[in-house]
Design an enzyme around this catalytic site. Structure first.
Site, mmCIF file in Angstrom:
data_model
loop_
_atom_site.group_PDB
_atom_site.id
_atom_site.type_symbol
_atom_site.label_atom_id
_atom_site.label_comp_id
_atom_site.label_asym_id
_atom_site.label_seq_id
_atom_site.Cartn_x
_atom_site.Cartn_y
_atom_site.Cartn_z
ATOM 1 N N MET A 39 -8.998 8.590 -0.548
ATOM 2 C CA MET A 39 -9.893 8.978 0.558
ATOM 3 C C MET A 39 -10.413 10.385 0.338
ATOM 4 O O MET A 39 -9.668 11.255 -0.129
ATOM 5 C CB MET A 39 -9.134 8.914 1.881
ATOM 6 C CG MET A 39 -8.456 7.578 2.130
ATOM 7 S SD MET A 39 -7.710 7.505 3.769
ATOM 8 C CE MET A 39 -6.788 5.966 3.635
ATOM 9 N N HIS A 78 -8.286 1.522 -4.301
ATOM 10 C CA HIS A 78 -9.282 1.327 -3.242
ATOM 11 C C HIS A 78 -9.943 2.672 -2.954
ATOM 12 O O HIS A 78 -9.319 3.560 -2.366
ATOM 13 C CB HIS A 78 -8.529 0.776 -2.018
ATOM 14 C CG HIS A 78 -9.346 0.579 -0.793
ATOM 15 N ND1 HIS A 78 -8.770 0.322 0.443
ATOM 16 C CD2 HIS A 78 -10.687 0.576 -0.581
ATOM 17 C CE1 HIS A 78 -9.722 0.182 1.351
ATOM 18 N NE2 HIS A 78 -10.895 0.337 0.753
ATOM 19 N N MET A 138 -11.804 -5.312 4.977
ATOM 20 C CA MET A 138 -10.965 -4.434 5.795
ATOM 21 C C MET A 138 -10.715 -5.087 7.157
ATOM 22 O O MET A 138 -11.652 -5.510 7.835
ATOM 23 C CB MET A 138 -11.634 -3.076 6.016
ATOM 24 C CG MET A 138 -11.734 -2.202 4.777
ATOM 25 S SD MET A 138 -10.164 -1.900 3.944
ATOM 26 C CE MET A 138 -9.226 -1.085 5.245
ATOM 27 N N ASP A 140 -6.881 -6.032 4.158
ATOM 28 C CA ASP A 140 -6.215 -4.729 4.147
ATOM 29 C C ASP A 140 -6.303 -4.106 5.533
ATOM 30 O O ASP A 140 -7.395 -3.850 6.039
ATOM 31 C CB ASP A 140 -6.938 -3.854 3.104
ATOM 32 C CG ASP A 140 -6.343 -2.468 2.934
ATOM 33 O OD1 ASP A 140 -5.262 -2.210 3.480
ATOM 34 O OD2 ASP A 140 -6.985 -1.652 2.238
ATOM 35 N N ASP A 196 -4.659 3.975 -2.051
ATOM 36 C CA ASP A 196 -5.778 4.339 -1.178
ATOM 37 C C ASP A 196 -6.265 5.745 -1.475
ATOM 38 O O ASP A 196 -5.543 6.724 -1.287
ATOM 39 C CB ASP A 196 -5.338 4.250 0.283
ATOM 40 C CG ASP A 196 -5.164 2.809 0.710
ATOM 41 O OD1 ASP A 196 -6.128 2.052 0.597
ATOM 42 O OD2 ASP A 196 -4.049 2.446 1.132
ATOM 43 N N HIS A 212 -1.153 -1.153 -4.278
ATOM 44 C CA HIS A 212 -2.444 -0.759 -3.697
ATOM 45 C C HIS A 212 -2.434 0.752 -3.484
ATOM 46 O O HIS A 212 -1.505 1.309 -2.899
ATOM 47 C CB HIS A 212 -2.628 -1.501 -2.375
ATOM 48 C CG HIS A 212 -3.950 -1.281 -1.722
ATOM 49 N ND1 HIS A 212 -5.075 -2.022 -2.040
ATOM 50 C CD2 HIS A 212 -4.343 -0.421 -0.753
ATOM 51 C CE1 HIS A 212 -6.094 -1.624 -1.294
ATOM 52 N NE2 HIS A 212 -5.674 -0.642 -0.505
ATOM 53 N N MET A 246 -12.212 4.991 -1.012
ATOM 54 C CA MET A 246 -12.927 5.217 0.253
ATOM 55 C C MET A 246 -13.632 6.566 0.117
ATOM 56 O O MET A 246 -13.177 7.591 0.638
ATOM 57 C CB MET A 246 -11.936 5.184 1.422
ATOM 58 C CG MET A 246 -11.482 3.759 1.741
ATOM 59 S SD MET A 246 -9.932 3.669 2.654
ATOM 60 C CE MET A 246 -8.787 3.692 1.287
ATOM 61 N N SER A 266 0.850 -1.189 0.000
ATOM 62 C CA SER A 266 0.000 0.000 0.000
ATOM 63 C C SER A 266 0.883 1.236 0.000
ATOM 64 O O SER A 266 1.616 1.504 0.956
ATOM 65 C CB SER A 266 -0.909 0.005 1.225
ATOM 66 O OG SER A 266 -1.527 1.265 1.318
HETATM 67 C C1 DX5 Z 1 -6.496 1.987 5.323
HETATM 68 C C2 DX5 Z 1 -6.017 1.604 3.944
HETATM 69 C C3 DX5 Z 1 -4.912 0.642 3.930
HETATM 70 C C4 DX5 Z 1 -3.648 1.078 4.610
HETATM 71 C C5 DX5 Z 1 -3.019 -0.145 5.186
HETATM 72 O O1 DX5 Z 1 -7.686 2.681 5.219
HETATM 73 O O2 DX5 Z 1 -7.088 1.044 3.192
HETATM 74 O O3 DX5 Z 1 -4.620 0.194 2.592
HETATM 75 O O4 DX5 Z 1 -2.730 1.705 3.754
HETATM 76 O O5 DX5 Z 1 -1.924 0.258 5.931
HETATM 77 P P1 DX5 Z 1 -1.225 -0.707 7.001
HETATM 78 O O6 DX5 Z 1 -0.727 -1.899 6.248
HETATM 79 O O7 DX5 Z 1 -0.157 0.175 7.539
HETATM 80 O O8 DX5 Z 1 -2.277 -1.076 7.999
HETATM 81 ZN ZN ZN Z 2 -6.602 0.164 1.208
#
Ligand code: DX5
Ligand code: ZN
Length: 220
Positions: free
Chosen positions: A40, A69, A145, A179, A38, A36, A71, A11
């Site tokens: 947001m 991903h 998650m 994740d 993220d 990956h 969010m 990620s």
């Molecule tokens: C959290 C993200 C994850 C995050 C995971 O909302 O969706 O992808 O980057 O990070 P670690 O592996 O540090 O928990």
């Molecule tokens: Zn993620």
């Protein structure tokens, strides 16, 4: 266990964004299968990260599939921008307010496929596996998650493992990803429960050897 190959998706949220292209090159050389990403919006989760312009830059700097991903409260408005930016997998949350009916979820998953990416669906830790049941045949990826979405570096929630097992034993044959808080130990628990895609930010990017971290996630 899963019939699917085990895939490791670092990620990028935990990488050094000042050296993004170099970080990508290094995890690719260390054996990462996917990247990956993220996304947001500060509404669905209390954090803001990256938009399509950065995904496009990541695409240009990478050779492996981008697992994006979303969010977002309204992922249905952003399908085309992220697919055009280079998302290979595009995952939305079943809890997103914009996807409040089963029909809206199906439409968004169809839109992702029509736009040229592979659709994924994600659930927060407290959402049950039943929420995914109507969509088992409509997605290529289920993302369970294992922390509350929003931030990297949180502790893995072991109470989510039975849900991973439940999704896999429902007959879902696609990619089953986990994740949040994934490391060698928690990753092994998830693999044993049927997950085949391990997303890991902190564990990979804070390690002294990306290669060793990725290998340990794969369990080899
Ligand atoms: C959290 C993200 C994850 C995050 C995971 O909302 O969706 O992808 O980057 O990070 P670690 O592996 O540090 O928990
Ligand atoms: Zn993620």
């Amino acid at each position: 266990m899963s019939a699917q190959p085990i895939l490791v998706a670092p990620s990028l949220l935990a990488c050094d964004f000042g050296h993004l292209a170099e970080e990508i090159k290094q995890v690719e050389e260390a054996g990462a299968d996917w990247l990956h990403v993220d996304v947001m919006d500060g509404h669905f989760v209390p954090n803001l990260t990256i938009g399509p312009v950065i995904v496009e830059a990541i695409r240009r700097a990478s050779r492996i599939p981008l697992d994006v991903h979303l969010m977002l409260n309204h992922p249905e408005h952003y399908v085309k921008p992220f697919v055009d930016a280079g998302a290979h997998y595009l995952t939305v949350h079943v809890e997103a307010p914009g996807l409040r009916t089963e029909a809206l979820v199906h439409k968004t998953l169809d839109d992702i496929r029509k736009a040229g990416a592979r659709p994924g669906l994600s659930v927060r830790p407290r959402t049950t596996a039943d929420a995914l049941t109507p969509f088992l045949k409509a997605v290529d990826l289920m993302l369970v998650m294992t922390v509350e979405p929003g931030f990297g570096g949180q502790a893995f929630m072991p109470e989510v493992v039975p849900k991973v097992r439940q999704v896999r034993s429902s007959g879902f044959g696609g990619h089953l990803a986990v994740d949040g808080g994934i490391n060698a130990q928690t990753g092994a628990l998830c693999r044993e429960a049927g997950a085949n895609v391990l997303v890991a930010g902190t564990y990979v990017f804070r390690s002294t050897s990306y290669r060793d971290a990725i290998r340990s996630l794969r369990g080899s």
